[in-house]
Design a protein around this motif. Sequence first.
Motif, mmCIF file in Angstrom:
data_model
loop_
_atom_site.group_PDB
_atom_site.id
_atom_site.type_symbol
_atom_site.label_atom_id
_atom_site.label_comp_id
_atom_site.label_asym_id
_atom_site.label_seq_id
_atom_site.Cartn_x
_atom_site.Cartn_y
_atom_site.Cartn_z
ATOM 1 N N GLU A 188 37.193 55.627 42.604
ATOM 2 C CA GLU A 188 38.331 54.973 43.242
ATOM 3 C C GLU A 188 39.143 55.919 44.117
ATOM 4 O OE1 GLU A 188 39.059 51.701 43.249
ATOM 5 O OE2 GLU A 188 37.176 51.481 42.186
ATOM 6 N N ASP A 189 38.845 57.209 44.098
ATOM 7 C CA ASP A 189 39.730 58.131 44.813
ATOM 8 C C ASP A 189 38.997 59.105 45.724
ATOM 9 O OD1 ASP A 189 38.616 59.655 42.776
ATOM 10 O OD2 ASP A 189 40.463 60.703 42.309
ATOM 11 N N THR A 190 38.041 58.612 46.475
ATOM 12 C CA THR A 190 37.358 59.469 47.440
ATOM 13 C C THR A 190 38.203 59.565 48.698
ATOM 14 O OG1 THR A 190 35.178 58.886 46.584
ATOM 15 C CG2 THR A 190 35.261 59.795 48.802
ATOM 16 N N ARG A 191 38.492 60.807 49.092
ATOM 17 C CA ARG A 191 39.281 61.066 50.299
ATOM 18 C C ARG A 191 38.498 62.035 51.180
ATOM 19 N NH1 ARG A 191 44.632 63.348 47.945
ATOM 20 N NH2 ARG A 191 45.156 63.565 50.152
ATOM 21 N N VAL A 192 38.464 61.747 52.451
ATOM 22 C CA VAL A 192 37.728 62.558 53.411
ATOM 23 C C VAL A 192 38.730 63.156 54.397
ATOM 24 C CG1 VAL A 192 35.947 62.533 55.195
ATOM 25 C CG2 VAL A 192 35.735 61.026 53.196
ATOM 26 N N LEU A 193 38.696 64.478 54.530
ATOM 27 C CA LEU A 193 39.566 65.180 55.475
ATOM 28 C C LEU A 193 38.719 65.619 56.663
ATOM 29 C CD1 LEU A 193 42.389 66.429 56.022
ATOM 30 C CD2 LEU A 193 41.530 68.509 54.906
ATOM 31 N N TYR A 194 39.172 65.230 57.853
ATOM 32 C CA TYR A 194 38.402 65.567 59.047
ATOM 33 C C TYR A 194 39.343 65.794 60.215
ATOM 34 C CZ TYR A 194 39.193 60.950 61.022
ATOM 35 O OH TYR A 194 39.783 59.839 61.556
ATOM 36 N N ASN A 195 38.803 66.338 61.282
ATOM 37 C CA ASN A 195 39.569 66.653 62.487
ATOM 38 C C ASN A 195 39.296 65.581 63.544
ATOM 39 O OD1 ASN A 195 40.817 67.755 64.685
ATOM 40 N ND2 ASN A 195 39.630 69.650 64.716
ATOM 41 N N ALA A 230 34.781 47.204 52.393
ATOM 42 C CA ALA A 230 35.922 47.410 51.482
ATOM 43 C C ALA A 230 35.638 48.510 50.454
ATOM 44 C CB ALA A 230 36.302 46.102 50.795
ATOM 45 N N LEU A 231 35.017 49.593 50.914
ATOM 46 C CA LEU A 231 34.740 50.723 50.024
ATOM 47 C C LEU A 231 36.023 51.531 49.824
ATOM 48 C CD1 LEU A 231 31.326 51.912 51.526
ATOM 49 C CD2 LEU A 231 31.706 50.414 49.554
ATOM 50 N N PRO A 232 36.237 52.034 48.621
ATOM 51 C CA PRO A 232 37.469 52.783 48.335
ATOM 52 C C PRO A 232 37.409 54.233 48.806
ATOM 53 C CG PRO A 232 36.164 52.610 46.357
ATOM 54 C CD PRO A 232 35.433 51.835 47.426
ATOM 55 N N ILE A 233 37.288 54.405 50.110
ATOM 56 C CA ILE A 233 37.229 55.736 50.702
ATOM 57 C C ILE A 233 38.350 55.819 51.740
ATOM 58 C CG2 ILE A 233 35.834 57.391 52.001
ATOM 59 C CD1 ILE A 233 33.344 55.831 51.030
ATOM 60 N N ARG A 234 39.146 56.869 51.646
ATOM 61 C CA ARG A 234 40.226 57.086 52.625
ATOM 62 C C ARG A 234 39.820 58.215 53.554
ATOM 63 N NH1 ARG A 234 45.643 58.345 49.960
ATOM 64 N NH2 ARG A 234 44.360 59.151 48.303
ATOM 65 N N LEU A 239 37.585 65.029 48.730
ATOM 66 C CA LEU A 239 38.150 65.078 47.379
ATOM 67 C C LEU A 239 37.664 63.850 46.623
ATOM 68 C CD1 LEU A 239 41.932 66.045 47.712
ATOM 69 C CD2 LEU A 239 40.228 67.223 46.337
ATOM 70 N N ARG A 240 37.074 64.064 45.477
ATOM 71 C CA ARG A 240 36.665 62.933 44.632
ATOM 72 C C ARG A 240 36.846 63.336 43.183
ATOM 73 N NH1 ARG A 240 30.868 60.069 44.769
ATOM 74 N NH2 ARG A 240 30.245 62.109 44.011
ATOM 75 N N GLY A 241 37.515 62.482 42.441
ATOM 76 C CA GLY A 241 37.711 62.737 41.021
ATOM 77 C C GLY A 241 38.423 64.041 40.744
ATOM 78 N N GLY A 242 39.316 64.439 41.627
ATOM 79 C CA GLY A 242 40.064 65.669 41.450
ATOM 80 C C GLY A 242 39.313 66.930 41.835
ATOM 81 N N GLN A 243 38.087 66.804 42.308
ATOM 82 C CA GLN A 243 37.299 67.967 42.725
ATOM 83 C C GLN A 243 37.120 67.964 44.241
ATOM 84 O OE1 GLN A 243 33.729 68.612 40.498
ATOM 85 N NE2 GLN A 243 33.026 70.252 41.814
ATOM 86 N N ILE A 285 27.246 64.948 51.027
ATOM 87 C CA ILE A 285 26.482 64.294 49.964
ATOM 88 C C ILE A 285 27.386 63.385 49.130
ATOM 89 C CG2 ILE A 285 25.219 64.706 47.809
ATOM 90 C CD1 ILE A 285 24.007 67.208 49.245
ATOM 91 N N VAL A 286 28.560 63.873 48.755
ATOM 92 C CA VAL A 286 29.507 63.059 47.983
ATOM 93 C C VAL A 286 29.902 61.815 48.777
ATOM 94 C CG1 VAL A 286 31.881 63.021 47.082
ATOM 95 C CG2 VAL A 286 30.369 64.932 46.542
ATOM 96 N N LEU A 287 30.189 61.989 50.053
ATOM 97 C CA LEU A 287 30.547 60.860 50.906
ATOM 98 C C LEU A 287 29.395 59.864 50.982
ATOM 99 C CD1 LEU A 287 32.396 59.389 52.901
ATOM 100 C CD2 LEU A 287 31.576 60.970 54.673
ATOM 101 N N TRP A 288 28.205 60.341 51.248
ATOM 102 C CA TRP A 288 27.043 59.453 51.354
ATOM 103 C C TRP A 288 26.763 58.725 50.044
ATOM 104 C CZ3 TRP A 288 23.943 63.956 53.869
ATOM 105 C CH2 TRP A 288 24.316 64.093 55.206
#
Length: 127
Positions: free
Chosen positions: A3-10, A31-35, A61-65, A74-77
């Motif tokens: 529920e908490d995948t966050r992607v940081l990009y430029n 409606a995937l839970p990715i920010r 960032l996913r699951g606090g890691q 890989i995590v994003l995919w």
Amino acid sequence: MTEDTRVLYNADCPVCSFEIDHYAKYSEGRALPIRFEDLNCIDMTDWGLSRDKAARRLYVLRGGQMYSGIPAFIVLWQDMPRYHWLARIVSLPGLHWLASKAYDYALAPLIYKWHLRRQAAATSTES
């Protein structure tokens, strides 16, 4: 999927924004839970990174890691059904090693240098 995948990009980087915009549209349409967070527009405190360091590679960032580089992809995919196969393939030991070396020593540094040149050009144009 978490529920908490966050992607940081430029988003100022044409290469980065092209790829991440594609993932964001795909994720939004399902409606995937990715920010997806543009490092130029957010408070970086949560990430614990400077904007310059964050501009050097992809962070997730996913699951606090926190993951960066190929592990971040890989995590994003893994969180996007269409790309599960790509996560599995790039996770294979030999291919993971090769992809990581190519990203860490060729692609990411090249894209970052391009970013610095664009910034310098923008600064000289403003003067």
